[in-house]
Design a protein around this motif. Structure first.
Motif: not given
Length: 124
Positions: A22-31
């Protein structure tokens, strides 16, 4: 708004393995804590596994413990679900979700973003 895209589903025989991504867009994935759910036809969405932001804590539904493993790669904005020793009762559409609360959250209402799902079919 985050977008989640699952892949890796397919048809497999009993006892086989699959690895979902599952690939997520955006920069806040690790949050965010992340999770996997599944939904067989005509039933409610069922919790499969959850993972913490850093990946150091995981939790599993009773029906998949010892067979499935959730992991994540924050550098690639990706969460994985390794499924081994698959059974016909694992047949379902599998969804990844973004968890807005505790890593132990196991109800769909506690997730605020979903992918489109990927079909997993296990033949007997």
């Amino acid at each position: 708004q985050v977008q989640l895209v699952e892949s890796g589903g397919g048809l497999v025989q009993t006892g086989g393995s699959l690895r979902l991504s599952c690939v997520a867009s955006g920069r806040s994935f690790s949050s965010y804590n992340m999770g996997w759910f599944r939904q067989p036809p005509g039933t409610e969405r069922e919790f499969v596994a959850g993972i913490s932001r850093s990946g150091d804590s995981t939790v599993y539904g009773d029906s998949v413990k010892g067979r499935f493993t959730i992991s994540r790669d924050n550098a690639k904005n990706t969460v994985f679900l390794q499924m081994n020793n698959l059974k016909p009762e694992d047949t379902a559409v599998y969804y990844c979700g973004r968890n807005r609360g505790s890593v132990y959250a196991n109800a769909p209402i506690e997730y605020d973003a979903w992918g489109q799902g990927t079909q997993v079919t296990v033949s007997s």
